[in-house]
Enzyme design. Structure first.
Site, mmCIF file in Angstrom:
data_model
loop_
_atom_site.group_PDB
_atom_site.id
_atom_site.type_symbol
_atom_site.label_atom_id
_atom_site.label_comp_id
_atom_site.label_asym_id
_atom_site.label_seq_id
_atom_site.Cartn_x
_atom_site.Cartn_y
_atom_site.Cartn_z
ATOM 1 N N GLY A 97 3.734 35.145 77.809
ATOM 2 C CA GLY A 97 3.302 33.908 77.147
ATOM 3 C C GLY A 97 1.868 34.045 76.650
ATOM 4 N N GLU A 127 1.716 61.662 63.030
ATOM 5 C CA GLU A 127 2.738 62.726 63.155
ATOM 6 C C GLU A 127 3.863 62.498 62.138
ATOM 7 O OE1 GLU A 127 1.375 64.367 65.747
ATOM 8 O OE2 GLU A 127 2.650 66.140 65.762
HETATM 9 C C1 FAD Z 1 -5.476 56.965 64.849
HETATM 10 C C2 FAD Z 1 -5.153 58.018 63.844
HETATM 11 C C3 FAD Z 1 -5.194 59.355 64.231
HETATM 12 C C4 FAD Z 1 -4.913 60.360 63.290
HETATM 13 N N1 FAD Z 1 -5.054 61.676 63.651
HETATM 14 C C5 FAD Z 1 -4.950 62.636 62.693
HETATM 15 C C6 FAD Z 1 -5.279 63.997 62.995
HETATM 16 O O1 FAD Z 1 -5.657 64.359 64.119
HETATM 17 N N2 FAD Z 1 -5.173 64.933 62.000
HETATM 18 C C7 FAD Z 1 -4.764 64.580 60.746
HETATM 19 O O2 FAD Z 1 -4.692 65.467 59.902
HETATM 20 N N3 FAD Z 1 -4.458 63.280 60.424
HETATM 21 C C8 FAD Z 1 -4.550 62.324 61.359
HETATM 22 N N4 FAD Z 1 -4.280 61.002 61.046
HETATM 23 C C9 FAD Z 1 -3.805 60.662 59.725
HETATM 24 C C10 FAD Z 1 -2.305 60.335 59.737
HETATM 25 O O3 FAD Z 1 -1.569 61.523 59.930
HETATM 26 C C11 FAD Z 1 -1.967 59.645 58.389
HETATM 27 O O4 FAD Z 1 -2.552 58.355 58.443
HETATM 28 C C12 FAD Z 1 -0.477 59.551 58.152
HETATM 29 O O5 FAD Z 1 0.071 60.832 57.924
HETATM 30 C C13 FAD Z 1 -0.132 58.662 56.953
HETATM 31 O O6 FAD Z 1 -0.912 58.967 55.853
HETATM 32 P P1 FAD Z 1 -1.723 57.813 55.090
HETATM 33 O O7 FAD Z 1 -2.444 57.024 56.129
HETATM 34 O O8 FAD Z 1 -2.513 58.412 54.009
HETATM 35 O O9 FAD Z 1 -0.614 56.866 54.489
HETATM 36 P P2 FAD Z 1 0.117 57.040 53.079
HETATM 37 O O10 FAD Z 1 0.720 58.390 52.980
HETATM 38 O O11 FAD Z 1 -0.799 56.577 52.007
HETATM 39 O O12 FAD Z 1 1.298 55.998 53.240
HETATM 40 C C14 FAD Z 1 1.134 54.583 53.067
HETATM 41 C C15 FAD Z 1 2.514 53.953 53.227
HETATM 42 O O13 FAD Z 1 3.411 54.474 52.220
HETATM 43 C C16 FAD Z 1 4.552 55.027 52.872
HETATM 44 N N5 FAD Z 1 5.012 56.205 52.095
HETATM 45 C C17 FAD Z 1 4.275 57.259 51.646
HETATM 46 N N6 FAD Z 1 5.059 58.148 51.011
HETATM 47 C C18 FAD Z 1 6.327 57.645 51.078
HETATM 48 C C19 FAD Z 1 7.596 58.093 50.614
HETATM 49 N N7 FAD Z 1 7.740 59.258 49.971
HETATM 50 N N8 FAD Z 1 8.688 57.305 50.839
HETATM 51 C C20 FAD Z 1 8.569 56.132 51.511
HETATM 52 N N9 FAD Z 1 7.400 55.665 51.978
HETATM 53 C C21 FAD Z 1 6.284 56.405 51.765
HETATM 54 C C22 FAD Z 1 4.076 55.425 54.254
HETATM 55 O O14 FAD Z 1 5.170 55.537 55.168
HETATM 56 C C23 FAD Z 1 3.146 54.257 54.585
HETATM 57 O O15 FAD Z 1 3.915 53.171 55.023
HETATM 58 C C24 FAD Z 1 -4.539 59.999 61.970
HETATM 59 C C25 FAD Z 1 -4.489 58.647 61.594
HETATM 60 C C26 FAD Z 1 -4.805 57.668 62.504
HETATM 61 C C27 FAD Z 1 -4.809 56.235 62.057
#
Ligand code: FAD
Length: 378
Positions: A333, A357
């Site tokens: 709650g 990931e």
């Molecule tokens: C706390 C945290 C820790 C992290 N640690 C690491 C790390 O150690 N090393 C590292 O390299 N990165 C790291 N990252 C980065 C993380 O891997 C990325 O944020 C993630 O891969 C998504 O990329 P983006 O944020 O650019 O989102 P985007 O790729 O811009 O995506 C935005 C949205 O669009 C959707 N989307 C994109 N392409 C498609 C598609 N083809 N079809 C459907 N939907 C799509 C995505 O699912 C998402 O909902 C970290 C991020 C955070 C927040």
């Protein structure tokens, strides 16, 4: 599951109950990197679970790794996340490192040197082919230029495993991975980001300006960096699935305890069927996710093609963790919405498991790709 699995699971469970879970509220509030806790975990052999004994690790399988990740995350997700990061880097070194690079494993598993996995950039998140960081040959070595974003451990790391373009004309076949000393001239790091959850994990930016790398900084073959990076992701996804299960399990335990104690209308709220159904749905979905994670781990250990299973496990477990920690908040709650109660943190900690990931949209793309390539029964 064999004796060793049960032993390592119980050891991680005890450590989570006695050390990690009691520290979680403070770590979340302060957003502090718990170096002392990681040293203790290193002493227990909880980093680099899959590293063979010949290279100084315990040489356990992916199922053991999944069991440990779940228990650590039941204690606190940031701690499990550190374990997952070390496992990923260790897998890279075991599979692709030279003898000298594998020599780094001793320091990495002991947490004397902290690591960072550096892929994401401003223009390259889900689409890794958008990276702009370059490594250009210079004599026998390389010169690294570019910038990485949201890198776990960036504010504290000693060694970066950096994906860079070595042949821009070759697309994904023109990328390579380098082991970079993050204290070298030309490396700059941003401050830790303020995040929604997993607040003890330090995440930040790294920039590389004319960073000189020796020839032996190259990990694996030149031009195979994209492939090498992908080669460890199946196991990484099992780890994140297990981490998500651990967060949800902590939520279930908290919710069952609270439901038994909290009284309304003259009885414990656990006596209301509406609350019982919330608890029952949490338990059944957690168990389903746990089995998917363990089945994917077992497939990997058997050397089977496990890509679809690993993506299904990661996607299902992380979606489940977000939905079911929300239910844990509901059972509490108003108290569930107040900082300091465990379930509020668990809900925040769960969200990122749908994003890192590989986002869950990308997992669904992988699952569909595998179905369409190999058939629905493969
Ligand atoms: C706390 C945290 C820790 C992290 N640690 C690491 C790390 O150690 N090393 C590292 O390299 N990165 C790291 N990252 C980065 C993380 O891997 C990325 O944020 C993630 O891969 C998504 O990329 P983006 O944020 O650019 O989102 P985007 O790729 O811009 O995506 C935005 C949205 O669009 C959707 N989307 C994109 N392409 C498609 C598609 N083809 N079809 C459907 N939907 C799509 C995505 O699912 C998402 O909902 C970290 C991020 C955070 C927040």
């Amino acid at each position: 599951m064999n004796e060793t699995h049960l032993e390592v699971r119980d050891m991680a469970r005890r450590f989570a109950d006695e050390v990690i879970r009691p520290a979680a509220v403070d770590l979340d509030r302060d957003g502090r990197f718990p170096a002392e806790l990681y040293e203790e975990m290193a002493g227990l052999g909880l980093f680099g679970i899959g590293v063979p004994e010949a290279l100084g690790g315990p040489g356990l399988d992916t199922l053991a790794y999944a069991l440990v990740m779940e228990e650590l995350a039941r204690g606190y997700a940031s701690v499990a996340d550190q374990c997952g990061l070390v496992e990923l880097i260790a897998s890279l070194l075991v599979r692709h490192g030279t003898g000298a690079q594998q020599g780094l494993l001793g320091d990495i598993l002991a947490m004397r040197r902290k690591v960072a996995y550096c892929i994401t950039e401003a223009e390259a998140g889900s689409d890794v082919s958008g990276i702009r960081t370059t490594a250009v040959r210079d004599g026998t070595g390389w010169v690294l230029d570019g910038g990485k974003l949201w890198i776990h451990n960036a504010p504290v790391a000693d060694l970066g495993f950096v994906l860079a373009r070595t042949d821009p004309a070759q697309g994904n076949r023109g990328m390579s991975i380098f082991v970079v000393d993050l204290h070298a001239p030309g490396v700059a790091r941003g401050t830790a980001e303020h995040k929604m959850g997993q607040r003890a994990s330090q995440v930040g930016a790294l920039t590389f300006s004319e960073v000189r790398l020796p020839a032996d900084a190259l990990l694996g073959e030149e031009g195979r960096g994209f492939h090498i990076m992908m080669s460890v992701l199946d196991k990484g996804r099992v780890g994140i699935g297990a981490l998500a299960v651990g967060i949800a399990q902590a939520g279930l335990e908290a919710a069952v305890g609270y439901a038994a104690e909290r009284r309304q209308f003259g009885k414990a709220i656990a006596e209301f069927q509406g609350v019982q159904w919330l608890l029952a749905d949490m338990a059944k979905d957690i168990e389903a996710a746990r089995l998917l994670v363990q089945s994917a781990a077992t497939k990997l250990d058997a050397g089977e093609d496990a890509t679809k299973a690993c993506s299904i496990a990661k996607c299902f477990a992380s979606d489940m963790a977000v939905a079911r920690t929300a239910d844990a908040v509901q059972v509490f709650g108003g108290a569930g919405y107040i900082q300091g109660y465990e379930v509020e943190r668990l809900y925040r900690d769960a969200k990122i498991t749908q994003i890192y990931e590989g986002t869950n949209q990308i997992q669904r793309l992988i699952i569909a790709r595998e179905l369409l390539r190999k058939g629905a029964r493969a």
